[in-house]
Design a protein around this motif. Structure first.
Motif, mmCIF file in Angstrom:
data_model
loop_
_atom_site.group_PDB
_atom_site.id
_atom_site.type_symbol
_atom_site.label_atom_id
_atom_site.label_comp_id
_atom_site.label_asym_id
_atom_site.label_seq_id
_atom_site.Cartn_x
_atom_site.Cartn_y
_atom_site.Cartn_z
ATOM 1 N N GLU A 1 0.387 -14.095 -11.409
ATOM 2 C CA GLU A 1 1.003 -14.345 -10.108
ATOM 3 C C GLU A 1 1.328 -13.034 -9.392
ATOM 4 O OE1 GLU A 1 4.824 -16.698 -8.115
ATOM 5 O OE2 GLU A 1 4.402 -16.873 -10.265
ATOM 6 N N LEU A 2 1.829 -12.051 -10.153
ATOM 7 C CA LEU A 2 2.119 -10.750 -9.552
ATOM 8 C C LEU A 2 0.864 -10.119 -8.972
ATOM 9 C CD1 LEU A 2 4.605 -9.093 -12.107
ATOM 10 C CD2 LEU A 2 5.110 -9.820 -9.780
ATOM 11 N N TRP A 3 -0.246 -10.257 -9.685
ATOM 12 C CA TRP A 3 -1.485 -9.629 -9.243
ATOM 13 C C TRP A 3 -2.127 -10.390 -8.077
ATOM 14 C CZ3 TRP A 3 -3.706 -5.126 -9.594
ATOM 15 C CH2 TRP A 3 -5.060 -4.989 -9.273
ATOM 16 N N SER A 4 -2.000 -11.712 -8.087
ATOM 17 C CA SER A 4 -2.688 -12.517 -7.081
ATOM 18 C C SER A 4 -1.942 -12.567 -5.746
ATOM 19 C CB SER A 4 -2.902 -13.948 -7.599
ATOM 20 O OG SER A 4 -1.650 -14.577 -7.874
ATOM 21 N N GLN A 5 -0.624 -12.410 -5.789
ATOM 22 C CA GLN A 5 0.166 -12.502 -4.566
ATOM 23 C C GLN A 5 0.212 -11.142 -3.855
ATOM 24 O OE1 GLN A 5 1.464 -15.230 -3.224
ATOM 25 N NE2 GLN A 5 0.841 -16.570 -4.908
ATOM 26 N N THR A 6 -0.259 -11.100 -2.632
ATOM 27 C CA THR A 6 -0.287 -9.842 -1.880
ATOM 28 C C THR A 6 1.111 -9.299 -1.634
ATOM 29 O OG1 THR A 6 -2.290 -10.594 -0.758
ATOM 30 C CG2 THR A 6 -1.130 -8.736 0.222
ATOM 31 N N VAL A 7 2.090 -10.191 -1.487
ATOM 32 C CA VAL A 7 3.445 -9.759 -1.151
ATOM 33 C C VAL A 7 4.022 -8.860 -2.242
ATOM 34 C CG1 VAL A 7 4.474 -11.850 -2.169
ATOM 35 C CG2 VAL A 7 5.727 -10.549 -0.444
ATOM 36 N N TYR A 8 3.704 -9.138 -3.498
ATOM 37 C CA TYR A 8 4.259 -8.320 -4.577
ATOM 38 C C TYR A 8 3.596 -6.950 -4.639
ATOM 39 C CZ TYR A 8 6.399 -12.696 -6.005
ATOM 40 O OH TYR A 8 7.127 -13.861 -6.024
ATOM 41 N N ARG A 9 2.317 -6.896 -4.320
ATOM 42 C CA ARG A 9 1.656 -5.584 -4.249
ATOM 43 C C ARG A 9 2.228 -4.768 -3.103
ATOM 44 N NH1 ARG A 9 -3.124 -8.759 -5.101
ATOM 45 N NH2 ARG A 9 -3.794 -8.396 -2.941
ATOM 46 N N THR A 10 2.505 -5.435 -2.003
ATOM 47 C CA THR A 10 3.097 -4.733 -0.850
ATOM 48 C C THR A 10 4.484 -4.207 -1.206
ATOM 49 O OG1 THR A 10 1.890 -6.165 0.679
ATOM 50 C CG2 THR A 10 3.773 -4.948 1.556
ATOM 51 N N ILE A 11 5.277 -5.018 -1.875
ATOM 52 C CA ILE A 11 6.624 -4.596 -2.267
ATOM 53 C C ILE A 11 6.556 -3.418 -3.240
ATOM 54 C CG2 ILE A 11 8.665 -5.308 -3.570
ATOM 55 C CD1 ILE A 11 8.335 -8.088 -2.351
ATOM 56 N N THR A 12 5.586 -3.459 -4.163
ATOM 57 C CA THR A 12 5.439 -2.353 -5.120
ATOM 58 C C THR A 12 5.086 -1.056 -4.417
ATOM 59 O OG1 THR A 12 4.738 -3.884 -6.869
ATOM 60 C CG2 THR A 12 4.177 -1.556 -7.147
ATOM 61 N N VAL A 13 4.113 -1.130 -3.502
ATOM 62 C CA VAL A 13 3.722 0.074 -2.751
ATOM 63 C C VAL A 13 4.893 0.579 -1.912
ATOM 64 C CG1 VAL A 13 2.199 0.958 -0.953
ATOM 65 C CG2 VAL A 13 1.283 -0.545 -2.728
ATOM 66 N N ARG A 14 5.630 -0.330 -1.296
ATOM 67 C CA ARG A 14 6.781 0.060 -0.491
ATOM 68 C C ARG A 14 7.850 0.733 -1.371
ATOM 69 N NH1 ARG A 14 8.834 -4.839 1.324
ATOM 70 N NH2 ARG A 14 7.194 -4.889 2.903
ATOM 71 N N SER A 15 8.091 0.192 -2.538
ATOM 72 C CA SER A 15 9.101 0.762 -3.440
ATOM 73 C C SER A 15 8.708 2.164 -3.879
ATOM 74 C CB SER A 15 9.291 -0.151 -4.654
ATOM 75 O OG SER A 15 9.700 -1.448 -4.279
ATOM 76 N N VAL A 16 7.434 2.337 -4.224
ATOM 77 C CA VAL A 16 6.963 3.675 -4.622
ATOM 78 C C VAL A 16 7.074 4.642 -3.451
ATOM 79 C CG1 VAL A 16 4.951 4.992 -5.388
ATOM 80 C CG2 VAL A 16 5.450 2.771 -6.417
ATOM 81 N N GLY A 17 6.748 4.174 -2.254
ATOM 82 C CA GLY A 17 6.858 5.035 -1.077
ATOM 83 C C GLY A 17 8.287 5.454 -0.800
ATOM 84 N N VAL A 18 9.231 4.511 -0.936
ATOM 85 C CA VAL A 18 10.647 4.845 -0.737
ATOM 86 C C VAL A 18 11.110 5.853 -1.786
ATOM 87 C CG1 VAL A 18 12.990 3.915 -0.873
ATOM 88 C CG2 VAL A 18 11.245 2.702 0.435
#
Length: 296
Positions: free
Chosen positions: A74-91
């Protein structure tokens, strides 16, 4: 009545055994902290990874302790979680860069320019914010970023509105909260830099930038990386600041918190919590391969 160790008694034999075997003496000293580390830290981490492979029954809400990869799929298939991960790393990366840029000149002044008496007071000044409550400091920034806060009061005469709540407020607040964790390692690293090297660079005609690039920076790199480990990891897993000043922003920590509380989905929260762990492991391996930590 006092108890004394008689010749050939058990106390004397134990003391002799420890004296003859230094490794056994070291193991005895480290047994208690190592036991605590294994049980409290590694044990809880193992429980986290185990729970990540469980699921929650949609009908009863009970945790089903059967191994599967549904949470990670589910984490891999849902785009929202990838977006949140990238956002967290960016912050986390932005907080680290800001802290390094602010901390380096402060640490250099403390280590190489300030008098010994001033150094002690500056170290106390750096440590003082750590004595205040985390929530007090975060809510102080919430007041500053509010529509009637200090920032809006300063910018209003110029026709500029304050940034309000969101990612800029989150990055600013986190950079303030973790700044001491960047200043102190850099200060300790620059203290090891001999003043004679700076004098020699000046005597040989090196300009300021060349001295910084060839003399100061190579010595300071391990300290900067050490500080970045603190600022990056603390920002990556934080969720309280985002709740207070982040507005509608979502980071990894918020997803974990929401699934533990409102959603009551502990296995999925555990799966999400593995993301910052994996990111930090990759970061530490990459840093280790550069050799920057060898001199720490």
């Amino acid at each position: 009545m006092s108890i004394t160790a008689t010749p050939g008694g058990p106390v004397r034999r134990l003391a002799g055994l420890l004296h003859r075997r230094p490794y056994l003496r070291l193991a005895t000293l480290l047994s208690a902290p190592l036991l605590w580390l294994v049980v409290a830290y590694l044990g809880s981490l193992a429980a986290l990874f185990a729970a990540a492979f469980w699921t929650t029954d949609d009908f009863t809400g009970e945790v089903v302790k059967q191994f599967n990869l549904d949470n990670f799929q589910e984490l891999w298939s849902q785009t929202v979680y990838r977006t949140i991960t990238v956002r967290s790393v960016g912050v986390a990366a932005a907080v680290t860069v800001i802290d390094a840029a602010v901390a380096f000149p402060m640490a250099f002044y403390m280590a190489k320019i300030a008098s010994p008496r001033a150094q002690r007071w500056l170290v106390i000044a750096v440590l003082t914010p750590l004595w205040a409550s985390y929530l007090v400091k975060a809510y102080a920034w919430r007041i500053m970023f509010s529509g009637s806060g200090v920032l809006s009061w300063i910018l209003d005469p110029f026709g500029i509105h304050g940034p309000g709540y969101g990612l800029p407020a989150t990055i600013t607040t986190l950079a303030y909260l973790w700044l001491p964790y960047m200043i102190l390692p850099i200060y300790a690293g620059l203290e090891r830099l001999p003043n004679s090297l700076l004098d020699a660079a000046g005597d040989l005609g090196a300009r300021t930038f060349r001295t910084f690039r060839t003399v100061i920076w190579p010595v300071a790199v391990p300290a900067v990386i050490a500080g970045s480990i603190f600022t990056f990891s603390l920002s990556l897993g934080d969720y309280i600041t985002v709740k207070i000043v982040g507005g509608k922003s979502q980071l990894i920590g918020n997803v974990v918190y929401d699934n533990i509380g409102a959603a009551d989905n502990l296995p999925f929260a555990a799966a999400v919590a593995t993301i910052p762990v994996v990111i930090m492991v990759i970061y530490l391996v990459a840093v280790r391969r550069t050799g920057a930590l060898d001199n720490l």
